[in-house]
Write an enzyme that holds these catalytic residues in place. Structure first.
Site, mmCIF file in Angstrom:
data_model
loop_
_atom_site.group_PDB
_atom_site.id
_atom_site.type_symbol
_atom_site.label_atom_id
_atom_site.label_comp_id
_atom_site.label_asym_id
_atom_site.label_seq_id
_atom_site.Cartn_x
_atom_site.Cartn_y
_atom_site.Cartn_z
ATOM 1 N N SER A 330 0.839 -1.185 0.000
ATOM 2 C CA SER A 330 0.000 0.000 0.000
ATOM 3 C C SER A 330 0.881 1.243 0.000
ATOM 4 O O SER A 330 2.034 1.205 0.466
ATOM 5 C CB SER A 330 -0.899 0.002 1.245
ATOM 6 N N TYR A 386 -1.031 -0.733 10.496
ATOM 7 C CA TYR A 386 -1.117 -1.056 9.065
ATOM 8 C C TYR A 386 0.048 -0.432 8.302
ATOM 9 O O TYR A 386 0.688 -1.082 7.468
ATOM 10 C CB TYR A 386 -2.448 -0.551 8.506
#
Length: 460
Positions: A330, A386
């Site tokens: 990501s 994350y």
């Protein structure tokens, strides 16, 4: 090995007796092998239909395939190792090649039995359905002016076409693939003639995903349960692949969790994209919940789970002629999201970074998370775990590319894609999957250890 001719046998009658005896042995052996393979094939069809679901079924199929392997080994045992002796009649028994051509050319050419090699896709025409085993004799004139007897074995075993070529097809494993980008990656790989093993933690959702693909016309996808955090689950997947495919060619690590819980499902939007950024951190506690336990699970899944699966499957990837590992990452994993400059430099120093040091960094993050010192010590904020997990995956990708010279290892940011993680905002998953699929299908001379921003190489 059965030899039906010896240079001392010159008598036609004797040669024919030897030939017929060898043929009788052949009929029995081929019949036994055909029956066993037909049974195994019926059980393996469970896989092709995407309905193999639970651990008991896995073990059953593994056991059956071990029997299949034994069957192949018996076939090899009765196949001559040296096919360069033209004066010895050699019986070649192959479960997928059973068109028998006995010959009775007497004289210098010798007398014996041959097995005509048959294309695997034509086996259905060779093995006919019949109430009981029989042999049909057809006489025709040979080029030598002597009659040649062609016997095609007809058996009661229908459609015995167990394709040994199946062992040579390209095979991919995609984790976290029951929905979203993972599901679309499976679809696109399958359309590129890759045999795909779609994995998911939840069995019922994984099965439904395969059924959905099958219904759309995509058949070369099967399901196997996988929890990337569970070593036993990983071990079962490895055993399954070893048994059925012997190796894999592509591993796409897509399984991930965001590590947060939305308390309010209306956040700050700009251009249709959710703005979860550190500058808004003071406003997020009322709408986003991120506990220590969630952060721990996020890292266990996104980083350690990916690491466990990868290292368990590397031996099977090394058996491939063109192995690829794709880690779905990501933009949150880019080093620009880490305020701590020293930590940023350390994660970027691949020549000196080690996997052990990445583990230490993660432990340090979790300690600061628990002590509520993330901002104080320069860690990224919501979703903090994350971001750290994806930064760790990016660094791990580069280390693995250095270590595994024979395997192309890359990470791909698919961009802002319409999935559950993004409140179904962003671009379509078909576009999002293009990057990971492109990396999975790179040519052997393609790059390794790089960060793809969708389909373009970008800085870490």
């Amino acid at each position: 090995m059965v030899k039906g001719y010896h240079k001392d046998i010159k008598d036609t009658k004797k040669a024919n007796e030897v030939r017929d005896k060898a043929h009788e042995v052949l009929v029995v052996l081929v019949g036994q092998l055909a029956e066993e393979i037909a049974q195994i094939k019926r059980e393996r069809d469970v896989l092709a239909n995407g309905t193999m679901v639970d651990g008991d079924m896995v073990e059953e199929v593994i056991e059956l395939t071990e029997q299949e392997t034994e069957c192949w080994n018996r076939a090899e045992d009765i196949t001559p190792q040296d096919e360069s002796e033209p004066k010895e009649a050699q019986v070649h028994i192959h479960p997928a090649s059973i068109l028998i051509t006995p010959t009775n050319k007497v004289g210098d050419a010798g007398s014996g039995i041959r097995i005509q090699r048959v294309a695997l896709q034509d086996i259905g025409q060779v093995v006919k359905k019949r109430p009981q085993s029989s042999c049909r004799v057809k006489e025709k004139e040979s080029g030598f002016g002597m009659p040649t007897t062609e016997r095609m074995l007809e058996t009661r075993w229908a459609n015995v076409h167990f394709d040994r070529h199946e062992r040579q097809i390209r095979c991919a494993v995609v984790t976290g693939a029951n929905k979203g980008i993972g599901f679309e990656i499976c679809r696109q790989l399958a359309l590129n003639k890759i045999q795909v093993i779609l994995t998911a933690r939840n069995e019922s959702r994984g099965i439904e995903a395969v059924k959905k693909l099958n219904a759309s016309g995509v058949q070369n996808v099967i399901f196997h349960q996988l929890d990337v955090k569970d070593p036993t689950s990983i071990s079962h997947l490895v055993k399954f692949i070893e048994t059925h495919f012997k190796k894999i060619d592509i591993l796409v690590n897509n399984a991930a969790v965001l590590g947060i819980h939305y308390v309010v499902e209306t956040l700050l939007y700009s251009g249709g994209q959710v703005q979860i950024v550190d500058k808004n951190g003071d406003y997020l506690p009322g709408v986003i919940q991120e506990t220590y336990e969630m952060g721990e699970e996020c890292l266990e899944t996104n980083y350690y789970g990916t690491k466990k699966v990868t290292e368990a499957l590397v031996p099977l990837l090394q058996l491939s002629k063109s192995p690829k590992i794709v880690n779905v990452t990501s933009s949150y994993g880019q080093l620009s999201h880490i305020p701590n400059d020293e930590l940023k430099r350390e994660l970027d120093d691949i020549d000196n970074l080690t996997k052990e040091r990445i583990n230490e960094i993660i432990r340090s993050f979790l300690r600061d998370f628990k002590a509520a010192k993330l901002r104080e010590n320069g860690w990224p904020l919501t979703p903090s775990a994350y971001k750290v997990s994806k930064a760790a995956i990016n660094a791990y990708t580069r280390l693995m590319a250095k270590e595994l010279k024979y395997i192309l290892v890359n990470c791909v940011d698919p961009g802002h894609v319409k999935t559950d993680m993004s409140f179904n905002t962003g671009k379509d998953v078909m576009e999002g999957a293009k990057g990971p699929v492109m990396a999975a299908l790179l040519p052997d001379e393609g790059p390794s250890g790089v960060y793809f921003e969708q389909t373009v190489i970008a800085p870490f």
